[in-house]
Enzyme design. Structure first.
Site, PDB file in Angstrom:
ATOM      1  N   VAL A  56      75.880  55.354  28.847  1.00  0.00           N
ATOM      2  CA  VAL A  56      77.571  54.624  29.375  1.00  0.00           C
ATOM      3  C   VAL A  56      78.763  56.089  30.396  1.00  0.00           C
ATOM      4  O   VAL A  56      78.511  56.609  28.901  1.00  0.00           O
ATOM      5  CB  VAL A  56      77.726  53.618  28.784  1.00  0.00           C
ATOM      6  CG1 VAL A  56      79.530  53.419  29.312  1.00  0.00           C
ATOM      7  CG2 VAL A  56      77.341  53.026  28.615  1.00  0.00           C
ATOM      8  N   GLY A 103      78.696  58.418  32.021  1.00  0.00           N
ATOM      9  CA  GLY A 103      78.342  60.011  31.825  1.00  0.00           C
ATOM     10  C   GLY A 103      79.115  61.192  30.983  1.00  0.00           C
ATOM     11  O   GLY A 103      78.136  61.151  30.140  1.00  0.00           O
ATOM     12  N   GLU A 149      74.651  53.788  47.963  1.00  0.00           N
ATOM     13  CA  GLU A 149      73.547  53.731  48.269  1.00  0.00           C
ATOM     14  C   GLU A 149      73.750  53.177  49.033  1.00  0.00           C
ATOM     15  O   GLU A 149      73.924  52.124  49.385  1.00  0.00           O
ATOM     16  CB  GLU A 149      72.745  53.077  46.702  1.00  0.00           C
ATOM     17  CG  GLU A 149      73.097  54.285  45.147  1.00  0.00           C
ATOM     18  CD  GLU A 149      71.925  54.292  44.512  1.00  0.00           C
ATOM     19  OE1 GLU A 149      70.817  53.768  44.755  1.00  0.00           O
ATOM     20  OE2 GLU A 149      72.443  54.299  43.492  1.00  0.00           O
ATOM     21  N   ASP A 170      75.874  47.558  38.192  1.00  0.00           N
ATOM     22  CA  ASP A 170      75.535  48.356  37.046  1.00  0.00           C
ATOM     23  C   ASP A 170      76.666  48.367  35.762  1.00  0.00           C
ATOM     24  O   ASP A 170      76.813  48.681  34.287  1.00  0.00           O
ATOM     25  CB  ASP A 170      76.119  50.115  38.410  1.00  0.00           C
ATOM     26  CG  ASP A 170      76.285  51.443  37.081  1.00  0.00           C
ATOM     27  OD1 ASP A 170      75.761  51.704  36.940  1.00  0.00           O
ATOM     28  OD2 ASP A 170      77.284  51.655  37.077  1.00  0.00           O
ATOM     29  N   LYS A 207      76.397  48.230  31.614  1.00  0.00           N
ATOM     30  CA  LYS A 207      76.878  49.072  30.267  1.00  0.00           C
ATOM     31  C   LYS A 207      78.515  48.541  29.791  1.00  0.00           C
ATOM     32  O   LYS A 207      78.062  48.638  28.336  1.00  0.00           O
ATOM     33  CB  LYS A 207      78.031  50.009  31.460  1.00  0.00           C
ATOM     34  CG  LYS A 207      77.600  51.514  32.343  1.00  0.00           C
ATOM     35  CD  LYS A 207      78.212  52.450  33.481  1.00  0.00           C
ATOM     36  CE  LYS A 207      77.396  52.664  34.164  1.00  0.00           C
ATOM     37  NZ  LYS A 207      77.741  53.607  35.595  1.00  0.00           N
ATOM     38  N   GLY A 211      76.812  61.505  37.686  1.00  0.00           N
ATOM     39  CA  GLY A 211      76.473  62.963  38.502  1.00  0.00           C
ATOM     40  C   GLY A 211      76.320  64.247  37.814  1.00  0.00           C
ATOM     41  O   GLY A 211      75.570  63.705  36.378  1.00  0.00           O
TER      42      GLY A 211
END
Lengths: 435, 435
Positions: free
Chosen positions: B134, B136, B192, B203, B207, B304
């Site tokens: 969650v 990043g 995407e 998504d 999370k 990232g």
């Protein structure tokens, strides 16, 4: 060796101590569920008997001396919330030597005597936890020590004093001068009768010393921090900041450079779109930049009874969990380096400069000539508020070494026929550095 | 039993796996200093041989099968970065059963199979860490589990999908419609080719399920989350938001209420001065409210290569530290309750409603009458964009139970002589609740 009940002692039952007592009682069920042990305050050292009554403490909780706590083998964790250096430091050392873990919110003590205290904790294999010493309820110590531990931390910039943040916002919103806003903050209880610890930046200096020590793995004490407060900020400076699309904040700043650790507290201009710029009221926020994680920020209430109690109680829960698992000292002191402190003259920054000059041809040229001799180049120039034969000149420099700026200003002040006053110099931070 | 060298295996060397490999190598010295052990990647499971070459991995690092890793007694920590459910879940269970601690960034797996996975970790007395699943690189799992552990968490509201945050900001700045901005985000690699996981909110749903489980100590799976994406948001909605001093964000929201846990992902109007409102670009931010700490926020890069690697590597360091101290499972699963999920119809909110109506007298009265029958009261009304005999009506309600709003709108849609279309309904969040 999971204990069903863990006894703790409170040193001090003032604002924060009272908050911790209330929180450990109010949320006792969820605390017990989360760590598997009940936390019970079994002794309190507090001379103000009336305060203890107000908090509903039974008489048998009140200790008559520190020894009554230190010598009680049933007390596993001591929570130091007296503040100040003496006798807090002596009591904490005593507790550590008796193999009790210690939780503290005492930034003065940690920023000045951290080395001695952590050595005692390590020697006695106990925890010394201090999440509440910086940023009140905001998680920052543990995130730096654990969550961001795979990073080289490059920079920390924090709004870590709520009083001055409130005052600067108020000055900005209402166009008021420092003295008026200070009086208002004092009447609201946000600033103390003797406000120097907040407004002169000493409180923030203690906190940035603690953060820098963790981030850069080297002991930084409060005496290493270069400090300027906000008492010289005027309504004019704030108005110019706005015109130039900046916001004025008092920041604690720590950066690592090849020459050493930069660690300083002073007012800054930061760009109005910077994440710290919109942090208002008495809120705190700490901006951390790491080589892998990039930019992160931690925001919340940096002071006050219950937010600070939240951080203290979390440390108590961690100390209790470690005790149950027989792993005290799991994440201990990480100052394994001995890095030099970079002198303020070597720091590189942009600068805002406001000065009063003679309003006649050639003045700007003379000033610019002196700047040029010291490699200070100007990014922008405003000339305003002409009054008689005097004008207000506002300059923003490009990035330059601070010593060069200081030397050039010393020369410029000597041009007393044309320069009446250098009214203020404020560093500009938080812009992307283009080498 | 401090080990001087701890061997870890990587499952997957894609974007995140490659980032972790690079980070563990690049920062190996500081990692070793901070935990007292060197971390060495000794096996990698990755079918793309060229990718492994690009990362400079020696041939003897590449495992031919999962068993080569699972059966290697020298490997103490397995880092799962394959993503998806199968075979990641099987491999993780196998690793846990072989007493290896596991670090994962796999939100799909944790949000759907958390219960089974944590049970296996507890049974085998090893760590299962998932900070990177969650936000990043943003520290949020450990702060919730430890730093805020003395609080009853009341509310979490997070911008936890960077793609949609980028798209909504772009729509807002440039007045563009969803389809155009999606194409641009796809061309930039932010979205995407099949964008539904991001833009339809799935998504974010994974999370918020993970965060809700930790915050409320009860297992919340992705299937419990009410989900709406941003594909129905138009440039008109965003323009009205601005006119009404709101910003449109896709939020994951979790709250505890007496009837159960509210857990949902949908677009919201939040006040433009809310701390989440100024979170731009692909940044993430998670706002957490606790009974003691008050309002906190955690901000940073939510995705990232290197930000996510930062969180994974920190978990590896924690697992290594725990291993060295023989305390694996120190802060394990905390879902000791079994709370119900509150149905979406029972949630209470303010609502923005945009509809196309006939432009003639009495229309508003008829609509307001239907709202009134279901106790929906209106805070503001705008009527605009008259085109022929049609008008656009924009309403903001006071706080009302969602089922009442839905029932009233069902009735209003039947007024087909005067109501041409209910174009959008968006919840309003983040305002101070005045009972």
């Amino acid at each position: 060796m999971q204990k069903s009940l863990i006894k703790v002692a409170l040193l001090g039952a003032g604002t924060i101590g009272g908050g911790v007592y209330k929180l450990l009682n109010a949320n006792s069920k969820i605390i017990e569920q989360r760590i598997g042990s009940q936390i019970v305050v079994s002794k309190v050292l507090e001379r103000n008997a009336r305060r203890c009554q107000e908090l509903g403490m039974a008489n048998n909780l009140i200790a008559n001396s520190i020894d009554e706590i230190i010598d009680d083998p049933e007390i596993d964790i001591v929570i130091e919330l007296m503040g100040g250096i003496d006798p807090a430091r002596e009591f904490v050392i005593k507790a550590l030597e008796k193999k009790k873990s210690v939780v503290t919110a005492n930034k003065d003590m940690v920023a000045l005597h951290g080395k001695e205290l952590f050595a005692a904790a390590i020697k006695n294999k106990v925890d010394l936890l201090f999440e509440a010493s910086v940023g009140g309820g905001i998680p920052i110590i543990r995130p730096l020590k654990q969550c961001l531990a795979a990073n080289h931390i490059q920079e920390i910039m924090g709004i870590i004093n709520g009083t001055t943040n409130y005052m600067l916002e108020k000055m900005s919103q209402e166009g008021l001068d420092f003295d008026l806003v200070l009086k208002e903050a004092q009447s609201k209880g946000y600033a103390e009768a003797n406000p120097s610890s907040d407004v002169e930046g000493f409180d923030a200096a203690r906190k940035i010393a603690i953060l820098a020590s963790i981030a850069f793995n080297t002991r930084v004490t409060v005496n290493d921090v270069y400090v300027e407060g906000i008492s010289r900020i005027t309504a004019e400076d704030i108005a110019y900041a706005r015109e130039l699309h900046y916001v004025v904040k008092l920041l604690g700043i720590a950066k690592e450079a090849p020459e050493g650790i930069e660690v300083r507290v002073h007012p800054v201009f930061i760009p109005e779109q910077h994440p710290l710029a919109s942090v208002g009221d008495v809120f705190n926020a700490i901006f951390v930049k790491g080589d892998a994680v990039g930019e992160t920020m931690f925001y919340g209430r940096g002071a006050g009874e219950m937010p600070t109690a939240s951080a203290v109680a979390a440390d108590v829960m961690d100390a209790a969990r470690n005790l149950n698992n027989n792993v005290r000292g799991l994440v201990g002191c990480t100052c394994f380096e001995d890095k030099p402190i970079k002198p303020i003259g070597l720091t590189i920054s942009k600068y805002y400069i406001r000065m009063q000059v003679a309003d006649r041809p050639g003045v700007l040229a003379s000033i610019a000539y002196e700047f040029g001799r010291y490699n200070v180049s100007l990014a922008s120039v405003l000339q305003k508020n002409t009054l008689g034969d005097s004008a207000e000149l506002v300059l923003v420099t490009h990035r330059v070494k601070e010593q060069n700026l200081r030397d050039s200003l010393d020369k410029i002040k000597l041009l007393d026929a044309i320069v009446h006053e250098v009214s203020n110099v404020i560093r500009v931070e938080g812009e992307d550095v283009k080498a």
